[in-house]
Design an enzyme around this catalytic site. Structure first.
Site, PDB file in Angstrom:
ATOM      1  N   GLU A   1     -14.911  10.337  11.132  1.00 33.73           N
ATOM      2  CA  GLU A   1     -14.425   9.810   9.856  1.00 33.73           C
ATOM      3  C   GLU A   1     -13.898   8.381   9.993  1.00 33.73           C
ATOM      4  O   GLU A   1     -12.745   8.107   9.664  1.00 33.73           O
ATOM      5  CB  GLU A   1     -13.292  10.709   9.330  1.00 33.73           C
ATOM      6  CG  GLU A   1     -13.675  12.165   9.174  1.00 33.73           C
ATOM      7  CD  GLU A   1     -12.485  13.079   8.897  1.00 33.73           C
ATOM      8  OE1 GLU A   1     -12.691  14.152   8.315  1.00 33.73           O
ATOM      9  OE2 GLU A   1     -11.347  12.718   9.279  1.00 33.73           O
ATOM     10  N   PRO A   2     -14.708   7.455  10.470  1.00 30.69           N
ATOM     11  CA  PRO A   2     -14.211   6.098  10.669  1.00 30.69           C
ATOM     12  C   PRO A   2     -14.078   5.328   9.352  1.00 30.69           C
ATOM     13  O   PRO A   2     -14.959   5.403   8.490  1.00 30.69           O
ATOM     14  CB  PRO A   2     -15.304   5.461  11.547  1.00 30.69           C
ATOM     15  CG  PRO A   2     -16.546   6.198  11.180  1.00 30.69           C
ATOM     16  CD  PRO A   2     -16.132   7.598  10.822  1.00 30.69           C
ATOM     17  N   GLY A   3     -12.983   4.628   9.189  1.00 33.96           N
ATOM     18  CA  GLY A   3     -12.824   3.735   8.043  1.00 33.96           C
ATOM     19  C   GLY A   3     -12.651   2.315   8.538  1.00 33.96           C
ATOM     20  O   GLY A   3     -13.528   1.468   8.408  1.00 33.96           O
TER      21      GLY A   3
ATOM     22  N   ARG B   1      -0.093  -4.547   4.469  1.00 39.42           N
ATOM     23  CA  ARG B   1       0.010  -4.125   5.867  1.00 39.42           C
ATOM     24  C   ARG B   1       1.086  -4.865   6.667  1.00 39.42           C
ATOM     25  O   ARG B   1       1.824  -4.238   7.415  1.00 39.42           O
ATOM     26  CB  ARG B   1      -1.347  -4.221   6.567  1.00 39.42           C
ATOM     27  CG  ARG B   1      -2.416  -3.303   5.937  1.00 39.42           C
ATOM     28  CD  ARG B   1      -3.697  -3.229   6.754  1.00 39.42           C
ATOM     29  NE  ARG B   1      -3.460  -2.537   8.010  1.00 39.42           N
ATOM     30  CZ  ARG B   1      -3.355  -3.124   9.188  1.00 39.42           C
ATOM     31  NH1 ARG B   1      -3.475  -4.435   9.301  1.00 39.42           N
ATOM     32  NH2 ARG B   1      -3.119  -2.412  10.257  1.00 39.42           N
TER      33      ARG B   1
ATOM     34  N   CYS C   1       8.775 -11.120  -5.556  1.00 40.09           N
ATOM     35  CA  CYS C   1      10.227 -11.253  -5.423  1.00 40.09           C
ATOM     36  C   CYS C   1      10.798 -10.219  -4.465  1.00 40.09           C
ATOM     37  O   CYS C   1      11.482  -9.270  -4.877  1.00 40.09           O
ATOM     38  CB  CYS C   1      10.868 -11.157  -6.791  1.00 40.09           C
ATOM     39  SG  CYS C   1      10.270 -12.462  -7.864  1.00 40.09           S
ATOM     40  N   GLU C   2      10.477 -10.352  -3.212  1.00 42.12           N
ATOM     41  CA  GLU C   2      10.994  -9.490  -2.147  1.00 42.12           C
ATOM     42  C   GLU C   2      11.052 -10.351  -0.880  1.00 42.12           C
ATOM     43  O   GLU C   2      10.077 -11.046  -0.584  1.00 42.12           O
ATOM     44  CB  GLU C   2      10.030  -8.327  -1.848  1.00 42.12           C
ATOM     45  CG  GLU C   2       9.775  -7.375  -2.983  1.00 42.12           C
ATOM     46  CD  GLU C   2      10.530  -6.061  -2.833  1.00 42.12           C
ATOM     47  OE1 GLU C   2      11.210  -5.849  -1.803  1.00 42.12           O
ATOM     48  OE2 GLU C   2      10.433  -5.259  -3.769  1.00 42.12           O
TER      49      GLU C   2
ATOM     50  N   GLY D   1      -9.873   6.567  13.157  1.00 43.13           N
ATOM     51  CA  GLY D   1      -8.788   5.940  13.900  1.00 43.13           C
ATOM     52  C   GLY D   1      -9.187   4.893  14.913  1.00 43.13           C
ATOM     53  O   GLY D   1      -8.316   4.259  15.516  1.00 43.13           O
TER      54      GLY D   1
ATOM     55  N   TYR E   1       3.670  -2.208   7.921  1.00 45.55           N
ATOM     56  CA  TYR E   1       3.466  -1.797   9.316  1.00 45.55           C
ATOM     57  C   TYR E   1       3.766  -2.913  10.320  1.00 45.55           C
ATOM     58  O   TYR E   1       3.444  -2.767  11.507  1.00 45.55           O
ATOM     59  CB  TYR E   1       1.995  -1.396   9.550  1.00 45.55           C
ATOM     60  CG  TYR E   1       1.389  -0.434   8.572  1.00 45.55           C
ATOM     61  CD1 TYR E   1       2.006   0.792   8.280  1.00 45.55           C
ATOM     62  CD2 TYR E   1       0.168  -0.709   7.968  1.00 45.55           C
ATOM     63  CE1 TYR E   1       1.415   1.677   7.394  1.00 45.55           C
ATOM     64  CE2 TYR E   1      -0.427   0.186   7.089  1.00 45.55           C
ATOM     65  CZ  TYR E   1       0.208   1.371   6.803  1.00 45.55           C
ATOM     66  OH  TYR E   1      -0.388   2.246   5.936  1.00 45.55           O
TER      67      TYR E   1
ATOM     68  N   TYR F   1      -7.718  -1.063   4.263  1.00 46.12           N
ATOM     69  CA  TYR F   1      -6.324  -0.897   3.832  1.00 46.12           C
ATOM     70  C   TYR F   1      -5.766  -2.205   3.275  1.00 46.12           C
ATOM     71  O   TYR F   1      -4.591  -2.507   3.425  1.00 46.12           O
ATOM     72  CB  TYR F   1      -5.458  -0.336   4.980  1.00 46.12           C
ATOM     73  CG  TYR F   1      -6.072   0.927   5.551  1.00 46.12           C
ATOM     74  CD1 TYR F   1      -6.020   2.117   4.835  1.00 46.12           C
ATOM     75  CD2 TYR F   1      -6.775   0.912   6.757  1.00 46.12           C
ATOM     76  CE1 TYR F   1      -6.625   3.266   5.309  1.00 46.12           C
ATOM     77  CE2 TYR F   1      -7.389   2.051   7.245  1.00 46.12           C
ATOM     78  CZ  TYR F   1      -7.319   3.226   6.520  1.00 46.12           C
ATOM     79  OH  TYR F   1      -7.924   4.360   6.993  1.00 46.12           O
TER      80      TYR F   1
END
Ligand SMILES: *Cc1c(COP(=O)(O)O)cnc(C)c1O
Length: 431
Positions: free
Chosen positions: A273-275, A312, A355-356, A239, A316, A384
């Site tokens: 657990e870093p990503g 993303r 198409c959005e 995180g 988000y 991500y």
């Protein structure tokens, strides 16, 4: 800091001009920097060195095998959230004892495979999962090492879709019930409750949640030990935030300052657990401007990367810096401060071909005037990004390239039209 820098107005990935890579491999294109990846892993390893932590790179953030292999070579472990991610970690060369397995919905097959692989920890997220895992472990007669994942019930700390430690989310065991759940498996023949796990959410730009989480964790570890569970592992999850907008993220040492004292007092092994922290700034997405248009009093730049390549912003409302790969005459390097007026720019929506109306990479973003064919770099796209890419609108997924100094190698070829339909054609072969 990353290794995507402008030299004489030309964006470089380490030693290679990005436009050369775009010409060679096409667009949209993900480009990763090996040196940036290694640098960020090292930053965490050094900040937490005195605890001799097991750093488990979060495969979920970017599972590309070339990157995972690089992480394994650098000594990293792996945090996986599915059988598929475990498969990737093992292919990358990870031994089971360096893999931790989280997720609220692990299937029987996944549990059994992880037991056989000898994973270091199952991060268990519910009472039913705990008892089910006990049953599977008994069946295959391999005891399961367990960390109970607790939801420490902290104040909101990031986007609601990625905050995993507020009341009412699906993750972990409620802090009020975790001890009762633990009591129910004291002395279980095939469950070894050896750890406590929490993953607070992501991205987190303050060390406070880790201080609060670690304090609650310290108390719980004491209680678990009292009831007879020999807790030797504290897993504080991932995180840690990164620079998306400017220099907003904290150094790893700021998180270490809150976590290390607790680990020391408990005498626990620390797992992290870093990503995003490792791979986020180690990747950019490069696209090409297709068209420009004005509509409803707004300017649009239509380029060839879309929400299926990088979701993303759509999902988000995330902010990614975007800037021309080759600076137009008179344009400066990307701005440090997006709040200020940026001379020589105009406000545009950067959108893709999907198409959005929700298909955008940036809205009302200050950019120098662009022409058809110009290349754009979307920064901080390593985490991500490709991991969440899809084939929506039947768009083949982008190619991925790993740069190391002056060498660039394809790490995933661009998908073809045949790739899109192959599973259907195979299924229908004998119709
Ligand atoms: C997603 C996830 C991580 C990684 O989060 P980052 O923000 O990428 O560091 C770590 N642990 C668990 C359990 C996760 O689900």
């Amino acid at each position: 800091m990353d290794f995507f820098q402008y030299k004489n107005g030309v964006l470089h990935a380490e030693a290679i001009p990005v436009h050369i890579l775009a010409e060679r491999f096409g667009t949209p294109l993900y480009i990763y920097s090996r040196a940036t990846l290694a640098r960020h892993l090292t930053q965490i390893q050094e900040a937490f060195a005195e605890a001799e932590p097991l750093i488990c790179y979060s495969v979920k953030s970017n599972g590309n095998l070339a990157l995972a292999r690089e992480m394994a070579r650098l000594g990293s472990g792996f945090d996986v959230t599915s059988g598929g991610e475990m498969y990737r970690a093992i292919l990358a060369g990870a031994p089971g004892r360096k893999i931790v397995f989280a997720g609220v919905g692990k299937s029987k097959a996944e549990l059994a495979r992880a037991l056989q692989a000898g994973v270091f920890l199952f991060n268990v997220e519910s009472e039913e999962e705990l008892h089910f895992l006990g049953g599977v472990a008994r069946e295959v007669d391999i005891p399961a090492p367990v960390a109970l994942r607790v939801n420490p019930d902290l104040p909101p700390k990031t986007h609601a879709k990625t905050d995993t430690s507020v009341k009412g989310v699906k993750f972990g065991l409620d802090i009020e019930t975790v001890l009762d759940v633990a009591r129910g498996v004291v002395g279980h023949s095939h469950l070894r409750v050896i750890g406590l796990h929490m993953h607070l959410g992501s991205p987190i730009l303050s060390a406070d949640p880790y201080r609060m989480g670690a304090a609650k964790g310290e108390h719980l570890v004491g209680e678990l030990r009292k009831m007879g569970h020999p807790i030797t592992v504290l897993n504080m999850g991932g995180g840690f935030g990164i620079h998306y907008r400017k220099q907003e993220a904290l150094p790893a040492s700021a998180f270490a300052a809150e976590i290390l004292p607790v680990v020391k007092r408990l005498g626990c092994k620390l797992v992290l657990e870093p990503g995003r922290f490792i791979v986020g700034n180690a990747g950019i997405l490069v696209s090409k401007v297709l068209y420009r248009k004005e509509s409803g009093g707004k300017k649009f730049v239509i380029q060839d990367a879309a929400m299926n390549d990088l979701i993303r912003p759509t999902l988000y409302d995330s902010f990614h810096r975007i800037w021309p790969v080759n600076l137009p005459k008179g344009a400066s390097a990307p701005p440090e401060d997006y709040e200020a007026e940026i001379p020589g720019t105009e406000k545009v929506d950067v959108v893709g071909p999907v198409c959005e109306s929700g298909d955008f990479l940036a809205k009302q973003r200050a950019l120098p005037p662009l022409a058809q064919g110009d290349l754009l770099a979307v920064f901080s796209a390593g985490a991500y990004g490709m991991a969440m890419a899809s084939n929506y609108n039947s768009r083949p997924r982008a190619a991925e390239v790993l740069v190391d100094g002056d060498t660039a190698r394809l790490a995933r070829r661009r998908e073809t039209l045949e790739d899109l339909v192959r599973p259907e054609l195979e299924a229908m072969a004998d119709w």
